[in-house]
Design an enzyme around this catalytic site. Structure first.
Site, PDB file in Angstrom:
ATOM      1  N   HIS A  79      -3.503   5.643   3.675  1.00  0.00           N
ATOM      2  CA  HIS A  79      -4.352   4.510   3.330  1.00  0.00           C
ATOM      3  C   HIS A  79      -3.832   3.211   3.924  1.00  0.00           C
ATOM      4  CE1 HIS A  79      -6.168   1.572   0.431  1.00  0.00           C
ATOM      5  NE2 HIS A  79      -7.159   2.442   0.378  1.00  0.00           N
TER       6      HIS A  79
ATOM      7  N   SER B 102     -11.480  -1.193  -0.385  1.00  0.00           N
ATOM      8  CA  SER B 102     -10.162  -1.165   0.250  1.00  0.00           C
ATOM      9  C   SER B 102     -10.266  -1.419   1.744  1.00  0.00           C
ATOM     10  CB  SER B 102      -9.481   0.189   0.023  1.00  0.00           C
ATOM     11  OG  SER B 102      -8.954   0.293  -1.267  1.00  0.00           O
TER      12      SER B 102
ATOM     13  N   ASP C  90       0.836  -1.199   0.000  1.00  0.00           N
ATOM     14  CA  ASP C  90       0.000   0.000   0.000  1.00  0.00           C
ATOM     15  C   ASP C  90       0.872   1.250   0.000  1.00  0.00           C
ATOM     16  OD1 ASP C  90      -2.364   1.777   0.751  1.00  0.00           O
ATOM     17  OD2 ASP C  90      -3.277  -0.196   0.980  1.00  0.00           O
TER      18      ASP C  90
END
Length: 862
Positions: A386, A571, A335
């Protein structure tokens, strides 16, 4: 010129017979223009202060008890207050708007929380008051110095809430919800009228350098008398409430309501708090606090776990009864990297790597290296962090007096950084990260001492290279379980790597176990997990139903503050599966990708949703963490624990709002063995009708509850739903609804900005107001090109939208602002706008020192 003149090639004979020696350049093409339109949506429990500083906003005075603005419950409300001649020029600059009053029906157990958005909390200090709507008496108040104030409701009734600018000005967000199981935001400097403390006493600690002579003089000047303690220690002091110290100084405003108290004790308690508040602002005083007679609050472990509604939805607590994970199990998070020093992650991080070779997007000043810390990605909305959000769902530290719980309490994270500036990356970097995680040769030249057991890929695109496809296939062959997000386009377009054979493709559901509108569909979907929704508040806690996890904030000077926050999308669903896989590996180290595939296709580890068997919305259904762990034990030949039944009713609370008539809930056995439902009923059968929609012979399954508002007077109502088993075990969930309230949500006057992705500057704007919870916007004559679209309020009228305390939204989502290429006119540019409620979960240290996340965009005319 000589050549052109000599041959006459550039001359032209005009109508007058004259000649021109100017070159005959082709006419430039006229620039192409397009139109953009769409709909903004605000959740039904969203409201706005009716007298903000923005002169373009709707206006109605709410400055007194009799002018109180009626608001719904639950609610997330944005507002603005100011003393005269403070803040930006605007509607209330000269006259001041020091008080906002709101009339609302409240239920026992609810919590009111106020965010003060200003970063300067000394100069800009807001307080919260609660009045009896009938008598006008002040019942409770929260008058701390900090960015939050909070109060709890002790009995049902009609109340008036006051937000006051004690000094200065600020945007604010007011939240009311069913927070009976949520702890109030902890503020170490809390000053609340309803707390139990000694009247006319204060515990004070002076700055260490304060001389004894100066100390005596200061005590005398403040009309304080020493009772106990030494100068170098905290001291107990008494105060004279008849002095000016306790007076609520109104230098630039007048008290809107002469304060009335139920009795003399309440008045003296209020005077004590105001005196302590003044002391807290005095130079030389390090600390001043009430002398509490009882412990005010105790901070439990993982105090924000109550916001993680998504864990009970997949029967995770029952799985924890069997295992909380193993430190020998590693999940690789491919990520944006991970905030390695986040207090809820730092003890869960193992060796990782940064595979971003392109220094233009790396943001850390170099190429690939062993430091997988997330430096931020410079997204227009502030960095997403994220990977940290994903990692927190999988393995945030649990039972540690901090933040949130992770699925695997002991699971380790391998951070692998492949996404940089604006969330950009390439599949070569991803392929190398996958190979590293699997213990295969890769561009780093290094192989980890222990390969990952699970690989989380909360990323994707419409195409990938053969290199990445091959790397994933080799990782699976090596025994790694690979999980990927199905995509957030809301269509059946395949997203890779999720669509690859052998990859577990994860779709998203909301808190009602329904397919999330953004989640991709299709034949490649394998399983579903909670992905959340910010367009509704199904459980009525006053907070949009996002997935809550670890996060960061670098919106001010790019200095990272460790926080917690909500996000939505596949996600966020994907790490739920990765975390459950880690629990399965904890009880069965030999679990292989083929084993999982067989368990999945057999239906033994999921709750079947949608059509019977596998379907294109949910795959094989919603993951059941408890069953998944049991099955992992069983296929390894381990004896299973006794199959004890466990009743589960989801969602854990229900909000009908103002207009919803029907809601659904599920009653299920979250354990083993047999569970028989004796009855499912409410305590208001006169207005609530319960119907079984799809249940088995045991009474387990999906139910519908219908509300009949006809005949009910205007107001806010609460009730309880109870499911009871034949063994006498029951579960009760609260419900809330309103009669005769506003029509749809209102997030304030919106300014929709078309932002140039390169300059991050707004090039066009349109202004829209809410109509029944929606905003229809149109922007005409835009030059063709790429844009990022944001919308937000400007309640303080300083020329910026989306600041702390103001509503904000972005296309596609606020967490994932997406460039939109406009080569022709386009409609259906739809997205949500909302007020930020993350202040309800900021760590106790941050609450005392920081404001809520700040993000802003200048309007074009500013």
């Amino acid at each position: 010129m000589l050549l052109l003149t000599g041959c006459g090639g550039s001359g032209s004979d005009d109508n007058n017979g004259s000649w021109s020696d100017e070159p005959d350049y082709p006419e430039p093409e006229a620039p192409a223009y397009v139109n953009a339109s769409g709909v903004l949506a605000a959740a039904g429990n969203t409201a706005v202060d009716s007298d903000v500083n923005d002169p373009n906003a709707n206006y109605r005075d709410n400055n007194g008890l009799e002018q109180a603005q009626t608001i719904p419950n639950p609610v997330t409300l944005g507002g603005y207050v100011n003393e005269a001649f403070t803040g930006s020029e605007g509607r209330s600059y000269n006259s001041g708007d020091a008080y906002d009053f709101f009339a609302v029906e409240l239920l026992a157990g609810q919590t009111i929380t106020l965010l003060i958005a200003s970063p300067d909390l000394i100069a800009n200090d807001l307080d919260l008051g609660l009045f009896d709507a009938n008598s006008g008496e002040l019942l409770d108040a929260s008058v701390s110095i900090g960015n939050t104030e909070s109060l709890s409701i002790r009995q049902n009734g009609h109340y008036i809430i006051q937000v006051e600018a004690f000094s200065g000005y600020s945007n604010y967000v007011l939240s009311i919800g069913q927070h009976a199981r949520l702890q109030q935001v902890f503020n170490p400097q809390s000053l609340r009228l309803s707390d139990d403390f000694a009247v006319a006493e204060v515990i004070t600690r002076f700055e260490p350098k304060t001389a004894l002579s100066a100390l005596s003089q200061q005590l005398s000047g403040l009309s304080l008398q020493h009772k106990a303690g030494k100068p170098e220690q905290a001291q107990l002091l008494s105060m004279d409430l008849s002095t000016t110290l306790q007076k609520h100084v109104q230098s630039s405003k007048t008290q809107a309501v002469p304060l009335r108290f139920k009795n003399l004790k309440t008045q003296r308690k209020y005077q004590t708090l105001m005196a302590i508040k003044q002391l807290q602002k005095q130079a030389g005083i390090q600390q001043a606090a009430p002398n509490y007679q009882l412990q005010a609050l105790r901070v439990p472990n993982d105090r924000h776990y109550a916001r993680q509604w998504h864990y009970p939805l997949i029967n995770l607590p029952q799985a924890w009864d069997i295992t909380t994970g193993s430190g020998n199990v590693i999940v690789a998070v491919v990520d944006t990297g991970v905030l390695l020093n986040h207090p809820d992650l730092r003890n869960k991080i193992g060796a990782g790597y940064d595979f971003i070779s392109d220094t233009d997007i790396a943001m850390d000043g170099d190429g690939i290296d062993s430091n997988a810390d997330d430096p931020g990605d410079q997204s227009p909305n502030g960095s997403t962090f994220h990977g940290s959000h994903v990692a927190g769902t999988i393995a945030a530290s649990s039972d540690n007096d901090e933040g949130v719980a992770g699925i695997g309490w002991h699971t380790q994270i391998m951070p692998l950084r492949v996404l940089g500036k604006n969330g950009a990356g390439n599949d070569y970097s991803v392929a190398q990260a996958v190979r590293f995680a699997a213990g295969l040769s890769n561009s780093s030249g290094q192989i980890p001492a222990q390969r990952a057991d699970v690989l989380n890929l909360s990323l994707g695109g419409p195409m990938i290279s053969a290199e990445l496809s091959s790397a994933i296939a080799q990782a699976r062959t090596a025994g790694v379980l690979v999980v990927a997000a199905a995509g957030n386009n809301g269509n059946s377009q395949a997203t890779y790597p999720a669509a690859l054979e052998g990859v577990i493709s994860v779709a998203a559901v909301g808190p009602d176990k329904r397919h999330a509108s953004y989640s991709n569909t299709g034949a490649t979907i394998d399983i579903a997990a909670p992905g959340g929704s910010t367009s509704r508040d199904l459980n009525g806690d006053g907070i949009p139903d996002g997935i809550f996890s670890t996060n960061g904030d670098d919106s001010e000077s790019f200095e990272v503050r460790f926080t917690y926050g909500s996000s939505v999308g596949t996600s966020m669903a994907t790490p739920h599966i990765a975390g459950v896989l880690a629990l399965m590996k904890a009880v069965n180290a030999n679990l292989s990708p083929n084993d999982f595939d067989e368990l999945l296709s057999s239906g033994r580890i999921s709750e079947d949703l949608g059509s019977n068997g596998r379907d294109n919305l949910y795959g094989y259904g919603l993951i059941d963490a408890h069953q998944a762990v049991l099955m992992a034990l069983e296929i390894d030949g381990n004896p299973l624990p006794p199959p004890l039944p466990a009743l589960s009713v989801q969602p854990a609370s229900l909000n009908f709002g103002s207009f919803t008539q029907q809601l659904e809930f599920t009653v299920s056995n979250a354990g083993g063995g047999d569970l028989f439902i004796h009855s499912v009923h409410s305590d208001r059968p006169d207005v609530l009708n319960i119907t079984a929609l799809n249940t088995d012979s045991n009474g387990l399954g999906r139910y519908q509850i219908e509300l009949q508002r006809s005949g009910l007077a205007r107001g806010t109502y609460g009730a309880s739903l109870e499911a009871e088993t034949t063994q006498g075990v029951s579960q009760t969930i609260p419900m809330i609804w309103q009669v005769g309230s506003q029509s749809g949500g209102d997030a304030g006057t919106q300014y929709v900005l078309m932002i140039d992705p390169d300059s991050q500057q707004a090039v066009d704007e349109t202004q829209v107001k809410a109509y029944q919870g929606h905003y229809d916007f149109y922007i005409n004559d835009l030059p063709e090109g790429s844009y990022i679209i944001f919308s937000g309020s400007d309640m303080d009228n300083n020329g910026y939208i989306c600041e702390a305390g103001e509503s904000c939204g972005a296309y596609l989502t606020l967490e994932n602002p997406t460039q939109l290429l406009l080569e022709r006119s386009q409609d259906n540019i739809d997205f949500d706008v909302q007020f930020d409620t993350e202040f309800l979960s900021i760590s106790s240290q941050a609450v005392a020192t920081d404001s809520s996340k700040a993000q802003k965009f200048a309007r074009p005319e500013s």
